[in-house]
Enzyme design. Structure first.
Site, PDB file in Angstrom:
ATOM      1  CD  GLN A  68      -3.249  -5.090   7.937  1.00 45.68           C
ATOM      2  OE1 GLN A  68      -2.442  -4.948   8.830  1.00 45.68           O
ATOM      3  NE2 GLN A  68      -3.505  -5.070   6.677  1.00 45.68           N
ATOM      4  NE  ARG A  90       1.409  -7.215  10.721  1.00 43.01           N
ATOM      5  CZ  ARG A  90       1.135  -6.616   9.718  1.00 43.01           C
ATOM      6  NH1 ARG A  90       1.811  -5.588   9.197  1.00 43.01           N
ATOM      7  NH2 ARG A  90       0.057  -6.852   8.764  1.00 43.01           N
ATOM      8  CE  LYS A 148      -0.633   0.532   4.953  1.00 39.22           C
ATOM      9  NZ  LYS A 148       0.053   1.697   4.984  1.00 39.22           N
ATOM     10  CB  THR A 149       3.955   2.285   1.888  1.00 39.42           C
ATOM     11  OG1 THR A 149       3.446   1.939   2.938  1.00 39.42           O
ATOM     12  CG2 THR A 149       4.702   3.561   1.981  1.00 39.42           C
ATOM     13  CG  ASP A 186      -1.183   5.069   4.967  1.00 44.22           C
ATOM     14  OD1 ASP A 186      -1.775   4.052   4.634  1.00 44.22           O
ATOM     15  OD2 ASP A 186       0.159   4.969   5.332  1.00 44.22           O
TER      16      ASP A 186
END
Length: 745
Positions: free
Chosen positions: A249, A602, A33-34, A218
């Site tokens: 999330q 993670r 996404k970043t 974001d």
């Protein structure tokens, strides 16, 4: 730029090149996404679609904003071949609170407030609230100032509500009055007053709507209602809003995050383009498939199917151990094994639901000489000596700051005690003045002894002389050094003994370095700008421990991180889901499931989920049962192991660095637990068996030192009961049940 788009997959590329109108990017865990946000901003600038001045991106942490800005600058200056230099000074990439602070610093006077306001952090709030609670005789043993800070924050973000007949309601209103009197804002106020400014002054709103002609948000699933309202106002004119997030999330409901903001985006913007990023680049196929099978049990979500082109990888290891000690030994043993096999300590992490779970882990890691780092430890700017000096600096900038003055008026000690301070506060309150403003009058007041007046006059003279430096334009570094010298603060620290004194002195030295770095790198080098940057540092931006050690943290702290090897400890009912007061609200259960999902995703290569069949709780040993969540994970992707059989062999010697597989054995229990109608197992064992010990005469037990034995007698009840046990190797021993750590066989 077109060549650079080849770095992206089809869905990422589609998101980047869509430039007009509202867009929701549903970004699954590890889906880049970043990368999409940064490429999209770079695309707008490189293609000449938007000037940097008209782009605003907001997120939640300073770390995230810095990473975003660095990536954008790298794309534009190093990777995109342009014929002319691109200037990014006008690009706005900030946290919500920093953005609102910047807006208010320019325009809050339109609301009748001072532009020289200070920002109260959590410690400042606690200090003020503690004093107000004393005024109303509120027992802090029943309600702590920390809890009240959280409650007041909830009032401001709409998750808590005031009761008309409550003492806390009176405290809240007085708290608000004190903030106004001190020209101070707390974090909640930054958002509230920015929204108020926009709502009441359309000309100012339009200025920032143009600055946010292209607006990026974001972690949209983490926004609260006031942030949602700000976003709606900012995007209303041009409607080029792009929000990125993942409802799976959303784990910060307790902070005010509203999952409905992302779930209802298409209702707010009915012409929105929705793009789902479903390819995971982080984890192996087994980790992705097991995580997906878990989160599929939630109702509050948008359907998406994560996939990866990475290898199948090891199956997820679900580990059941007889007690929390054995669980910890197992985890430490596996860390040793992975280290021998080539993983560095910093590539491994242990997650847990609550901070209290870290004690055993820390103890065993230290014992095994394994370095570790706790994420979320005491932040640098929360340390006492730093808070002291920051309070001096704040008082210089804003003499109306009563909280800052109350903190340092007697640090280092100058004989101005609580009684004197109470008199000062009462006098200032009666005159509707700040304490500092009242000092000149008070030093001549007959209500104080000549000795006290001399001390007050000395403090006033000290502060006036340092404030003069600020008014003359001296740098923050010079002002800070002057404070340290004139107050003999280093000598004050040296009066401490041993390592503590050295550590605190080093911290002051570091603060001086931080000030110097700020003055070298910041466009705005003023003291008030430095103080603002300090106040806006978020909880996730400071850590403590061995940088190269195994990382320990709560599941909430794990969001946004990734590690090759992950252990999630305590996946059992009562911890995951973490159910308090017998609640089994479906929304709470779903958030707990999302929390486990975040932890699982993670992991890059190896994932362990561990639980203990007994655990020390409030000093006593309580039976525990596996989390329902474990049953929801598709067993095709799981290797389950239990020490249930090997533990009960009298001559057992178990090497925890060797992993064995027993299909589906992790959920096998000798006694089936009682089950609530929701399907989640409750721990009914504590206090309901003979003599409230959970066992009876004749019960077979095991002790960590004495081995196996049989209970012959029980005297008393509960954890304080005296238990007589005949051990096969050590004979008869009398033990206290709550401290013996006996395991029922």
């Amino acid at each position: 730029m077109d060549k650079l788009l080849n770095d992206l997959n089809d869905r990422q590329r589609e998101a980047v090149v869509h430039t007009d109108g509202p867009m929701l990017i549903v970004a699954g865990a590890g889906s880049g996404k970043t990368r999409v946000i940064t490429y999209k901003v770079a695309y707008l600038i490189a293609k000449g679609i938007a000037d940097p001045f008209n782009i605003t991106a907001v997120t939640f942490t300073n770390k995230a904003t810095q990473e975003m800005r660095n990536r954008i600058e790298d794309l534009l200056t190093n990777r995109i071949k342009t014929s002319e230099q691109i200037y990014l000074s006008g690009l706005t990439v900030l946290t919500f609170h920093s953005l609102c602070s910047r807006i208010l610093r320019e325009h809050i006077d339109r609301l009748g407030m001072s532009n020289d306001f200070v920002i109260y952090d959590t410690d400042d709030q606690r200090a003020l609230i503690s004093r107000l609670m004393d005024d109303h005789n509120i027992d802090k043993k029943d309600t702590s100032p920390k809890e009240v800070v959280s409650f007041f924050s909830g009032v401001k973000n709409g998750t808590s509500f005031l009761r008309p007949d409550s003492k806390l309601t009176k405290v809240y209103h007085e708290y608000e009055q004190e903030l106004k009197k001190s020209s101070a804002l707390d974090f909640g106020d930054l958002l509230i007053y920015a929204h108020k400014l926009f709502a009441e002054h359309k000309d100012i709103l339009e200025i920032y709507q143009d600055r946010a002609k292209y607006l990026f948000v974001d972690e949209y699933q983490d926004t609260n209602r006031i942030q949602y309202k700000l976003i709606k106002l900012l995007s209303a004119k041009h409607r080029n809003i792009c929000v990125v997030g993942d409802e799976d999330q959303s784990i910060y409901k307790w902070r005010g995050a509203d999952i409905n903001n992302i779930l209802d985006f298409e209702k707010d913007y009915n012409d929105a383009k929705v793009i789902k990023l479903e390819q995971n680049y982080r984890s192996t196929s087994n980790i992705i498939s097991s995580s997906s099978s878990l989160i599929a049990n939630n109702f509050q979500r948008k359907h998406k199917t994560l996939f990866t082109e990475q290898a199948l990888g090891e199956k997820v290891k679900v580990i059941s151990m007889v007690n929390d000690i054995r669980e910890t030994e197992y985890i430490v043993g596996q860390i040793k094994k992975h280290y021998i096999n080539g993983f560095r300590h910093e590539e491994m992490a242990i997650f847990y639901r609550i901070n209290a779970q870290s004690r055993l882990l820390e103890e065993h890691l230290r014992r095994s000489k394994i370095p570790y780092k706790i994420i979320g430890g005491i932040r640098f700017y929360d340390r006492k000596e730093i808070k002291d000096l920051i309070s001096y600096l704040r008082l210089i900038v804003n003499p109306n700051d009563n909280i800052g003055l109350e903190r340092i008026i007697n640090i280092p000690a100058r004989g101005i005690g609580k009684t004197t301070l109470d008199k000062l506060s009462h006098f200032a309150k009666s005159k509707k003045m700040s304490i500092y403003s009242a000092l000149p009058e008070l030093v001549n007041d007959d209500g104080f002894s000549s000795a006290t007046k001399k001390k007050l006059a000395g403090f006033l003279e000290l502060m006036d002389s340092i404030r003069a430096l600020n008014e003359e334009g001296s740098s923050g570094s010079i002002i800070l050094k002057t404070i340290i010298d004139k107050t003999n603060y280093m000598d004050f620290l040296r009066d401490k003994t041993g390592h503590e004194a050295d550590e605190r002195i080093d911290n002051v030295s570091e603060l001086l370095g931080a000030m110097a770095d700020f003055e070298e790198t910041s466009e705005d080098k003023t003291l008030i700008a430095f103080l603002e940057s300090v106040a806006l540092i978020g909880d996730t931006d400071e850590e403590a421990g061995d940088e190269h050690g195994v990382k320990l943290m709560t599941l909430h702290s794990a969001k946004g991180l990734e590690f090759p090897v992950v252990f999630i400890q305590g996946v059992e009912y009562g911890l995951l889901p973490y159910i308090r007061y017998g609640s089994d609200d479906v929304n709470d259960i779903e958030e707990e499931r999302r929390l486990l999902y975040v932890g699982m995703t993670r992991a890059m290569k190896v994932l362990y989920l561990t639980w203990a069949r007994s655990r020390r709780v409030f000093g006593g040993i309580k039976a525990r049962y596996s989390s329902k969540f474990l049953e929801e994970i598709d067993e095709k992707h799981v290797d389950a192991y239990s020490d249930e059989d090997s533990f009960y062999k009298e001559t057992e010697t178990h090497d925890y660095t060797e992993h064995k597989t027993y299909t589906n054995s992790a959920n096998v229990k000798k006694d089936k637990p009682k089950t609530h109608s929701s399907g989640y197992s409750y721990d009914y064992s504590a206090g309901h068996a003979d003599n409230e010990t959970g066992s009876a005469v004749g019960t077979k037990v095991r002790h960590a030192t004495y081995g196996h034995g049989v209970i012959r007698a029980i005297e008393g009840k509960g954890d304080k009961a005296k238990v007589t046990v005949h051990f096969s190797k050590y004979g008869v021993k009398k033990l206290i049940w709550g401290y013996a750590n006996l395991t029922v066989c």
